[in-house]
Design a protein around this motif. Structure first.
Motif, short mmCIF file in Angstrom:
data_model
loop_
_atom_site.label_atom_id
_atom_site.label_comp_id
_atom_site.label_asym_id
_atom_site.label_seq_id
_atom_site.Cartn_x
_atom_site.Cartn_y
_atom_site.Cartn_z
N CYS A 244 52.59 63.69 24.31
CA CYS A 244 51.60 62.63 24.32
C CYS A 244 50.70 62.69 25.55
N ARG A 245 51.34 62.79 26.71
CA ARG A 245 50.58 62.79 27.96
C ARG A 245 51.42 63.43 29.05
N LEU A 246 50.78 63.81 30.13
CA LEU A 246 51.52 64.31 31.28
C LEU A 246 52.25 63.15 31.96
N PRO A 247 53.36 63.42 32.65
CA PRO A 247 54.09 62.34 33.32
C PRO A 247 53.23 61.69 34.40
N LEU A 248 53.47 60.39 34.65
CA LEU A 248 52.72 59.68 35.68
C LEU A 248 53.00 60.26 37.06
N CYS A 249 54.23 60.71 37.25
CA CYS A 249 54.62 61.35 38.51
C CYS A 249 55.36 62.63 38.17
N ARG B 187 65.13 72.92 44.81
CA ARG B 187 64.26 72.32 43.79
C ARG B 187 64.74 72.66 42.39
N ILE B 188 64.63 71.67 41.53
CA ILE B 188 64.92 71.85 40.11
C ILE B 188 63.62 71.64 39.35
N GLN B 189 63.30 72.56 38.48
CA GLN B 189 62.05 72.46 37.73
C GLN B 189 62.33 72.14 36.27
N MET B 190 61.69 71.09 35.79
CA MET B 190 61.79 70.67 34.39
C MET B 190 60.43 70.89 33.72
N SER B 191 60.42 71.47 32.55
CA SER B 191 59.15 71.69 31.85
C SER B 191 58.63 70.37 31.29
N ARG C 246 61.55 61.26 27.41
CA ARG C 246 60.71 60.08 27.20
C ARG C 246 60.87 59.53 25.78
N LEU C 247 60.83 60.43 24.81
CA LEU C 247 60.88 60.00 23.41
C LEU C 247 62.26 59.50 23.01
N ILE C 248 63.31 60.21 23.40
CA ILE C 248 64.66 59.88 22.93
C ILE C 248 65.30 58.79 23.79
N ASP C 249 65.31 58.98 25.11
CA ASP C 249 66.00 58.03 25.97
C ASP C 249 65.16 56.80 26.31
N TYR C 250 63.85 56.96 26.44
CA TYR C 250 63.00 55.84 26.82
C TYR C 250 62.46 55.10 25.60
N MET C 251 61.92 55.86 24.62
CA MET C 251 61.34 55.24 23.43
C MET C 251 62.36 54.92 22.35
N GLY C 252 63.54 55.53 22.42
CA GLY C 252 64.58 55.22 21.45
C GLY C 252 64.47 55.95 20.13
N GLU D 66 73.21 66.60 42.96
CA GLU D 66 72.95 67.52 44.06
C GLU D 66 71.94 66.97 45.07
N ALA D 67 71.38 65.79 44.76
CA ALA D 67 70.39 65.16 45.66
C ALA D 67 69.29 66.13 46.04
N SER D 68 68.76 66.81 45.04
CA SER D 68 67.72 67.80 45.27
C SER D 68 66.35 67.19 44.95
N SER D 69 65.36 68.00 44.82
CA SER D 69 64.05 67.53 44.37
C SER D 69 63.84 67.99 42.93
N LEU D 70 63.07 67.22 42.19
CA LEU D 70 62.80 67.51 40.79
C LEU D 70 61.30 67.60 40.58
N GLU D 71 60.85 68.69 39.97
CA GLU D 71 59.44 68.87 39.66
C GLU D 71 59.28 69.04 38.16
N ILE D 72 58.30 68.35 37.59
CA ILE D 72 58.01 68.44 36.16
C ILE D 72 56.68 69.16 36.01
N GLN D 73 56.75 70.39 35.56
CA GLN D 73 55.52 71.18 35.42
C GLN D 73 55.79 72.41 34.55
N GLY D 74 54.71 72.97 34.06
CA GLY D 74 54.82 74.19 33.28
C GLY D 74 55.35 73.96 31.88
N GLY D 75 55.50 75.05 31.15
CA GLY D 75 55.98 75.00 29.78
C GLY D 75 54.95 75.53 28.81
N ASN D 76 55.19 75.27 27.55
CA ASN D 76 54.31 75.73 26.48
C ASN D 76 54.02 74.54 25.58
#
Length: 250
Positions: free
Chosen positions: A11-16, A30-34, A42-48, A82-92
């Protein structure tokens, strides 16, 4: 030759797109999430949505969603433990393709195949009322295939603050457009699976049309501050005694 991976609809890119623990012992870990992995959260856990509904919203197979969702949950767990950093970027992925309504395909009429949803706005004298917890009326719109098919004004009958989320859920509302809103009410709406568009103002009908056109002017960070008058989290105080972090016309 392997078949190229299919683009996933989001739908849209994450706000953060970057998160880090306040007291991170390993700042370079760092942990990277696409973006598409984030979209399943967002769809399953947040939107239900179910995994099947998520797959339809993203225009991919259920097996693909299962893989993306499992990987995303593991990365969230690692980020917390692990108290690391999380980045949401990239993917297809591709944003908003094929008239997507951001995961609201669960309102689809399976028999007719028509896309249906229900929107509500806090309402007073034709405009969006600016204080969610004190609204006395909602205007509720039924939408079919991206067009308003009907509307009605509904009295809240004295319901206020947190109770309004359940009131809207019972009405079958998918999306709420409002002005100021507190943190407690935000949480209640999220638990009810209702998408929130706060910080909007002006003519109610016009703002709903803007939402359907994809150009609603709103502020997702709008929050009401209740100044500790004892009414509980998520309240907006009486007119003139509170701030909602948002002013119409700015």
């Amino acid at each position: 030759m392997p078949r190229p991976s299919k683009e996933k609809r989001v739908c849209r890119l994450p706000l953060c797109d970057r998160f880090q623990a306040a007291y991170c012992r390993c700042p370079n870990h760092r942990i990277q999430m696409s973006v598409e992995e984030y979209e399943t959260i967002r769809l399953i856990d947040y939107m239900g949505l179910t995994q099947e509904e998520c797959a339809a919203a993203m225009d991919v197979g259920r097996a693909t969603v299962q893989t993306l969702y499992t990987d995303a949950r593991k990365k969230l767990a690692r980020f917390l433990v692990e108290a690391s950093s999380l980045e949401i970027q990239g993917g297809n992925f591709v944003i908003g393709q094929n008239g997507s309504r951001c995961g609201r395909e669960k309102r689809q009429d399976a028999k007719k195949g028509d896309y249906k949803m229900r929107l509500a706005v806090t309402f007073e004298n034709g405009e969006i009322f600016q204080h969610f917890g004190h609204t006395e009326q909602f205007k509720v719109y039924d939408v079919e295939d991206g067009k308003i098919s009907g509307a009605q004004i509904v009295d809240t009958n004295g319901s206020g603050h947190g109770a309004l989320a359940g009131f809207l859920k019972d009405l079958g509302v998918d999306v709420l457009i409002c002005g100021g809103i507190g943190g407690g009410a935000r949480n209640a709406l999220a638990e009810a699976g209702i998408e929130l568009c706060p910080g909007a103002c002006g003519d109610a009908d016009a703002q709903v049309e803007s939402y359907l056109a994809g150009n609603l002017n709103y502020d997702p960070d709008t929050v009401c501050n209740h100044h500790g008058h004892g009414h509980g989290e998520g309240n907006c105080e009486d007119h003139g005694q509170h701030e909602c972090g948002h002013h119409c016309g700015e």
